[in-house]
Design a protein around this motif. Structure first.
Motif, PDB file in Angstrom:
ATOM      1  N   ARG A  63       0.763  -0.865   0.285  1.00 45.84           N
ATOM      2  CA  ARG A  63       0.185  -0.294  -0.149  1.00 45.84           C
ATOM      3  C   ARG A  63       0.414   1.016   0.162  1.00 45.84           C
ATOM      4  O   ARG A  63       2.100   1.185   0.524  1.00 45.84           O
ATOM      5  CB  ARG A  63      -1.185  -0.572   1.148  1.00 45.84           C
ATOM      6  N   GLN A  96      -0.037  -0.191   8.484  1.00 47.90           N
ATOM      7  CA  GLN A  96       0.028  -0.810   8.178  1.00 47.90           C
ATOM      8  C   GLN A  96       1.794  -1.132   8.297  1.00 47.90           C
ATOM      9  O   GLN A  96       1.846  -0.873   7.245  1.00 47.90           O
ATOM     10  CB  GLN A  96      -0.054  -2.099   7.571  1.00 47.90           C
ATOM     11  N   PRO A  97       2.206  -2.266   8.219  1.00 52.30           N
ATOM     12  CA  PRO A  97       3.663  -3.009   8.038  1.00 52.30           C
ATOM     13  C   PRO A  97       3.949  -2.978   6.833  1.00 52.30           C
ATOM     14  O   PRO A  97       5.603  -2.562   6.631  1.00 52.30           O
ATOM     15  CB  PRO A  97       3.980  -4.124   8.714  1.00 52.30           C
ATOM     16  N   ASP A  98       3.759  -3.200   5.845  1.00 61.58           N
ATOM     17  CA  ASP A  98       3.535  -3.162   4.269  1.00 61.58           C
ATOM     18  C   ASP A  98       2.974  -1.799   3.691  1.00 61.58           C
ATOM     19  O   ASP A  98       3.463  -1.870   2.190  1.00 61.58           O
ATOM     20  CB  ASP A  98       3.137  -4.266   3.564  1.00 61.58           C
ATOM     21  N   ASP A  99       3.863  -0.624   3.842  1.00 67.78           N
ATOM     22  CA  ASP A  99       2.603   0.533   4.077  1.00 67.78           C
ATOM     23  C   ASP A  99       4.412   1.385   3.588  1.00 67.78           C
ATOM     24  O   ASP A  99       5.110   1.370   4.062  1.00 67.78           O
ATOM     25  CB  ASP A  99       2.208   1.511   4.898  1.00 67.78           C
ATOM     26  N   LEU A 145       6.098   1.446  14.658  1.00 68.54           N
ATOM     27  CA  LEU A 145       5.827   0.394  13.565  1.00 68.54           C
ATOM     28  C   LEU A 145       5.849   1.786  12.580  1.00 68.54           C
ATOM     29  O   LEU A 145       6.840   1.329  11.585  1.00 68.54           O
ATOM     30  CB  LEU A 145       4.360   0.080  13.326  1.00 68.54           C
TER      31      LEU A 145
END
Length: 275
Positions: free
Chosen positions: A53, A73-76, A95
């Motif tokens: 994202r 979120q962790p994959d942003d 985070l």
């Protein structure tokens, strides 16, 4: 991609290759999508290939850090603008501090200055901290950062000096701003906003920072969609992009009606959180 050469040597694609109808891009011009992707700093190009994202965060004072905690979120990849809000959160939160970040700084008129960078009010000490903990890219509009002095400010009274204000760029940040790996330039007249209705009677009329980066990221994800030959690789999340006047400043040189009309019909994979 680990260096500039690996990106710039990619072949220029034919202009009429069709993209997915739901890709969110504004035309079927893949060369424009490629240009958008390659406009980004190399470090962000690499991060985009791994992310799920892209989260664009406006300077909306109604948005709180509690809301950020619920949304990120962790994959942003996080995108913030100019003298961005909640700077300490992005630099120190457990985070948020670990997420790749793209910082966009807009040119002030035709001057050497950019909003959010010295000698204007800035978060340079926080940006230094960000660079130590996660990939960091910087986009400046229209021209590279010029390392201006206070004397170069055409309207210094617009931004009074405070004890927290940094007037000079530290050496380690100078290296980042001088490196194509971390810093690149985005024209406010990039092809991704070729259809934007400017106000011809207003000097420097252009898309808002948020809309410009929104269009750029739509195009960049279309390019990734094409070269990876997979389903849409990226979601785009927009935080604080309101369709009302809650924000502190709405400059009359941006065509807000046009931007809000587009935001009212979002493409697949794009969401807005308004406050």
């Amino acid at each position: 991609m680990s260096n500039t050469e690996s990106n710039t040597e990619k072949p220029i694609l034919e202009q009429s290759i069709s993209l997915s109808e739901n890709s969110g891009y504004i035309s079927n011009d893949v060369s424009t999508a490629q240009s958008a992707f390659l406009t980004l700093p190399v470090v962000i190009q690499t991060a985009l290939e791994q992310a799920k994202r892209v989260v664009l965060i406006t300077n909306n004072p109604a948005v709180t850090t509690v809301q950020f905690e619920m949304l990120i979120q962790p994959d942003d990849i996080l995108v913030v603008f100019n003298h961005f809000i909640h700077a300490d959160f992005f630099a120190s939160h457990q985070l948020a501090s670990l997420l790749p970040k793209l910082l966009f700084f807009r040119q002030i008129g035709d001057s050497k200055l950019h909003f959010g960078l010295p000698p204007r009010s800035n978060h340079i000490s926080v940006v230094e901290q960000m660079a130590e903990t996660a990939p960091l890219g910087i986009l400046t509009s229209n021209q590279p950062y010029q390392f201006p002095t206070f004397a170069d400010d055409p309207s210094p009274n617009d931004d009074p000096i405070t004890t927290q204000r940094i007037l000079d760029i530290p050496l380690n940040m100078q290296k980042i701003l001088s490196s194509p790996t971390y810093h690149s330039v985005l024209s406010e007249r990039h092809k991704v906003v070729a259809d934007y209705p400017y106000f011809t009677d207003i000097h420097s009329s252009a898309p808002s920072s948020g809309f410009l980066l929104y269009r750029l990221m739509l195009a960049a994800r279309s390019y990734l969609h094409y070269i990876q030959n997979t389903k849409l690789p990226l979601e785009i999340v927009m935080i604080g992009f309101n369709d009302n006047d809650k924000n502190a400043h709405f400059w009359h040189g941006h065509n807000w009606d046009f931007e809000r009309q587009e935001m009212s019909r979002l493409p697949t994979g794009v969401t807005i959180h308004r406050y």
